[in-house]
Design an enzyme around this catalytic site. Structure first.
Site, PDB file in Angstrom:
ATOM      1  N   PHE A 197     -13.414 -61.931  61.584  1.00 21.58           N
ATOM      2  CA  PHE A 197     -14.859 -61.644  61.696  1.00 21.58           C
ATOM      3  C   PHE A 197     -15.705 -62.704  60.990  1.00 21.58           C
ATOM      4  CE2 PHE A 197     -12.655 -57.409  61.262  1.00 21.58           C
ATOM      5  CZ  PHE A 197     -12.468 -57.246  62.622  1.00 21.58           C
ATOM      6  N   ASP A 256      -1.711 -54.288  61.528  1.00 20.98           N
ATOM      7  CA  ASP A 256      -2.999 -54.145  62.226  1.00 20.98           C
ATOM      8  C   ASP A 256      -2.996 -54.773  63.616  1.00 20.98           C
ATOM      9  OD1 ASP A 256      -4.254 -52.615  60.356  1.00 20.98           O
ATOM     10  OD2 ASP A 256      -5.325 -54.265  59.385  1.00 20.98           O
ATOM     11  N   GLU A 314     -21.260 -59.407  59.748  1.00 24.01           N
ATOM     12  CA  GLU A 314     -20.795 -60.710  59.254  1.00 24.01           C
ATOM     13  C   GLU A 314     -21.774 -61.828  59.572  1.00 24.01           C
ATOM     14  OE1 GLU A 314     -19.032 -58.713  61.270  1.00 24.01           O
ATOM     15  OE2 GLU A 314     -17.580 -57.844  59.879  1.00 24.01           O
ATOM     16  N   ARG A 316      -5.351 -63.314  48.223  1.00 23.52           N
ATOM     17  CA  ARG A 316      -6.677 -62.666  48.124  1.00 23.52           C
ATOM     18  C   ARG A 316      -6.903 -62.128  46.707  1.00 23.52           C
ATOM     19  NH1 ARG A 316      -6.101 -56.549  50.363  1.00 23.52           N
ATOM     20  NH2 ARG A 316      -3.848 -56.421  50.335  1.00 23.52           N
ATOM     21  N   ARG A 372      -3.086 -61.286  53.125  1.00 23.08           N
ATOM     22  CA  ARG A 372      -3.101 -59.884  52.701  1.00 23.08           C
ATOM     23  C   ARG A 372      -1.904 -59.543  51.819  1.00 23.08           C
ATOM     24  NH1 ARG A 372      -0.750 -55.337  56.216  1.00 23.08           N
ATOM     25  NH2 ARG A 372      -1.115 -53.512  54.930  1.00 23.08           N
ATOM     26  N   SER A 413     -10.805 -54.780  50.144  1.00 26.30           N
ATOM     27  CA  SER A 413      -9.750 -55.530  50.832  1.00 26.30           C
ATOM     28  C   SER A 413      -9.760 -57.010  50.482  1.00 26.30           C
ATOM     29  CB  SER A 413      -9.902 -55.383  52.350  1.00 26.30           C
ATOM     30  OG  SER A 413      -9.834 -54.031  52.717  1.00 26.30           O
ATOM     31  N   HIS A 446      -6.945 -61.886  55.068  1.00 24.04           N
ATOM     32  CA  HIS A 446      -6.115 -61.252  56.093  1.00 24.04           C
ATOM     33  C   HIS A 446      -5.866 -62.204  57.261  1.00 24.04           C
ATOM     34  CE1 HIS A 446      -7.203 -57.984  53.550  1.00 24.04           C
ATOM     35  NE2 HIS A 446      -6.577 -57.071  54.272  1.00 24.04           N
TER      36      HIS A 446
END
Lengths: 294, 329
Positions: B96, B130, B71, B23, B180, B50, B122
């Site tokens: 999402f 998470d 989104e 990312r 991530r 993020s 992610h």
């Protein structure tokens, strides 16, 4: 005899009189009936109900070049409730985007006039639609691009009332207010019907104008068959700065065809031959009255 | 194990390898192309930090659009921007976007072949702590079945940057899958990257390991360990999952007779499925698909969770040995 009669030759001049706009709307209503009976499927109520709004948009309000559909300076019309596309196709044909005869290909194999509009297939179509709750977001994207480039063109988004049940519609409503998209005007066809029944029975929408005001928009409610009022509200939208405008156009679904008016069962069906003949007879009678100036 | 010199890789066993997340590579390249091209715009759904869009947003505030936690709208707005001549990059957590907004991506982006680039960050069990709700294990499957969509799963920071550049230069929708956690950067600026062309990182004769994303590195470590036990494993990086490199896949299948696919994704619908489809046409061969065995993940450190479900160097070594045993039977 050609299926589609060219009642009102449109020469690219903006129509100014109510009579001219009404005659154009009448021509388009007849187109819609002929297209649907030829296709033997499609949606009847919405296109008939929005004929007057589309007459004003295409033949009075918007700037575009039918022979240059991608002209950068054009106003953009995003049709969010794609199922009413027969009225869009009729308006485009009468404006000169493609020959009137092509209207008879609606929903048929190989046609550019898809059952729901396709940006990839027909030049002049700004967005593919049918899945509800997306058009306003697309319109926001266009309006943002217009703002970034300090462009003069405006974005018009035709929507249904039923698609306000989609959460994604309200995502776009918030974004348009946040970014002060005063180059965007949305027109909601408030005909109070959807596939399964009346909107207030299926999922009440209530005071849509009030909701839009609460979300930071300028909102006006208007009779969607009153040409003068539609023209005035579009002018008001143009003059409104710092916020987007929502025009709630109260319409009669199936307008102009007595047996289809205000009956939700006509949302998603096409007229049969006999019904089409009856509808065309009514519209022809209406036209005679318009021509006589009554 | 002998690395393919044409790939200009760093030694995967070197203790000096730098670590960075894909990312971050996405974000760095986005800021770079933003400086070169004023039509590049970026949109995020309340996760700009993020998904590493912060640098772009700071440098080009007029071209960054914060859509909020929305989104679906992000995809539609991006389509409208693309129809109007912009090059939008949208970023969010992959569960999402493209998870929640799949239909908007289908209708407004792919059907119109709109020039929208999607960063799904992610992804996979790599997300770790998470938990299952945030571990996108189905995103490749969702995107790979859409006409006009190019799906890229970069293996490290450097390759993520190249993916962003490639997407910028190629009109049409792209999905770039990012992770991530920081992982070793073992490719270099000289490592080739061509959309649709698989990179053969090391050749082998006994078994072919085809991987994508962060597990390419584990595949190299596994190949090195296997070579010390006399097993010659080829490792290929199939970064473009939407268009498998059928000629190289066929070559590897013919040579090795056995193939393993490795991905941080469900075993159905992702890289493994894409490889099987390509080989079914070109040269039907045995393929063992490693990935998540149609389960939901759980919380824990990314590397711990991946290890638990067999997605690491040791898992690949084990699978390779089992496949070698099967070949001998």
């Amino acid at each position: 005899m050609a299926i589609f009669k060219f009642f009102s030759p449109y020469l690219g001049m903006k129509l100014e009189s109510v009579k001219e706009l009404a005659l154009m709307a009448n021509s388009m209503r007849q187109d819609v009936v002929r297209m649907l009976v030829s296709a033997q499927s499609g949606h009847t109520a919405g296109p008939l109900g929005m004929a007057d709004v589309f007459s004003v948009l295409f033949f009075h309000e918007m700037s575009y070049k039918p022979d240059e559909p991608g002209w950068e300076g054009r106003d953009r019309l995003v049709l969010s409730n794609g199922h009413i596309c027969p009225i869009l196709y009729s308006a485009m044909a009468r404006a000169g985007f493609f020959p009137l005869e092509e209207l008879s290909t609606l929903r048929k194999l190989g046609s550019r006039l898809q059952g729901h509009p396709s940006r990839a297939k027909l030049p002049g179509i700004e967005n593919s639609s049918g899945p509800l709750g997306e058009g306003l977001g697309i319109a926001c994207g266009m309006a943002l691009a217009g703002k970034m480039d300090k462009s003069e063109w405006r974005v018009y988004c035709a929507m249904s009332d039923g698609e306000h049940q989609e959460g994604s519609t309200w995502e776009a409503v918030m974004l348009a207010a946040k970014y002060k998209l005063d180059n965007l005007v949305a027109i909601c066809d408030r005909n109070c019907i959807q596939i399964d029944g009346g909107t207030e029975d299926v999922m009440p929408l209530g005071d849509l104008a009030g909701k839009y005001r609460a979300f930071g928009w300028h909102a006006i409610t208007v009779d969607g068959h009153d040409y003068g009022a539609i023209m005035r509200t579009l002018h008001e939208a143009r003059a409104t700065k710092g916020k987007p405008t929502m025009i709630i156009a109260k319409t009669v679904p199936g307008k102009g065809v007595s047996f289809a008016e205000n009956d939700y069962k006509w949302h998603g069906v096409a007229p049969k031959q006999e019904e089409a003949e009856k509808a065309l007879a009514e519209l022809t009678e209406e036209r005679k009255k318009l021509e006589a100036g009554q | 194990m002998k690395l393919n010199p044409d790939m200009h890789l760093l030694d995967p066993l070197s203790p000096d390898l730098k670590k960075a997340a894909t990312r971050n590579g996405f974000g760095a390249a986005l800021a770079e192309i933003g400086a070169q091209d004023e039509t590049v715009v970026a949109l995020s759904a309340d996760v700009s930090g993020s998904v590493q869009m912060s640098e772009f947003a700071k440098k080009f505030p007029g071209r960054f659009i914060q859509v909020g936690v929305a989104e679906q709208n992000m995809a539609a707005v991006a389509a409208g921007l693309a129809y109007s001549g912009k090059k939008p990059y949208i970023g969010a957590f992959a569960v999402f976007s493209p998870g929640r907004n799949w239909e908007q991506i289908r209708t407004t982006i792919c059907y119109a072949n709109a020039n929208v680039k999607i960063e799904g960050s992610h992804v996979g069990l790599d997300v770790g702590e998470d938990g299952a709700t945030h571990q996108a294990l189905e995103d490749v499957s969702l995107m790979r079945t859409l006409p006009n969509m190019t799906v890229i799963s970069p293996c490290d920071f450097e390759e993520a940057k190249k993916a962003v550049y490639a997407a910028w230069k190629s009109p049409g929708p792209f999905y770039i899958r990012c992770t991530r956690n920081a992982t070793p950067t073992f490719t270099t600026a000289e490592t080739p990257f061509d959309v649709g062309k698989m990179n053969l990182l090391c050749d082998g004769a006994d078994i072919a390991v085809v991987a994508a994303g962060r597990l390419v590195f584990d595949a190299l470590l596994a190949a090195d360990a296997l070579s010390r036990e006399g097993i010659s494993a080829a490792v290929a990086n199939m970064h473009t999952i939407s268009s498998p490199d059928a000629s190289l896949l066929e070559k590897l299948a013919r040579k090795c007779g056995s193939m393993i696919t490795v991905e941080d994704h469900q075993v159905k619908g992702g890289l493994g499925s894409a490889v099987c489809e390509a080989l079914a046409d070109a040269y039907p061969a045995r393929v063992r698909r490693m990935g998540m065995e149609m389960k939901f993940g759980e919380s824990g450190k990314g590397s711990e969770v991946m290890r638990k479900y067999g997605l690491d160097k040791d898992g690949i070594i084990k699978a390779a040995k089992e496949e070698m045993g099967r070949k001998k039977q």
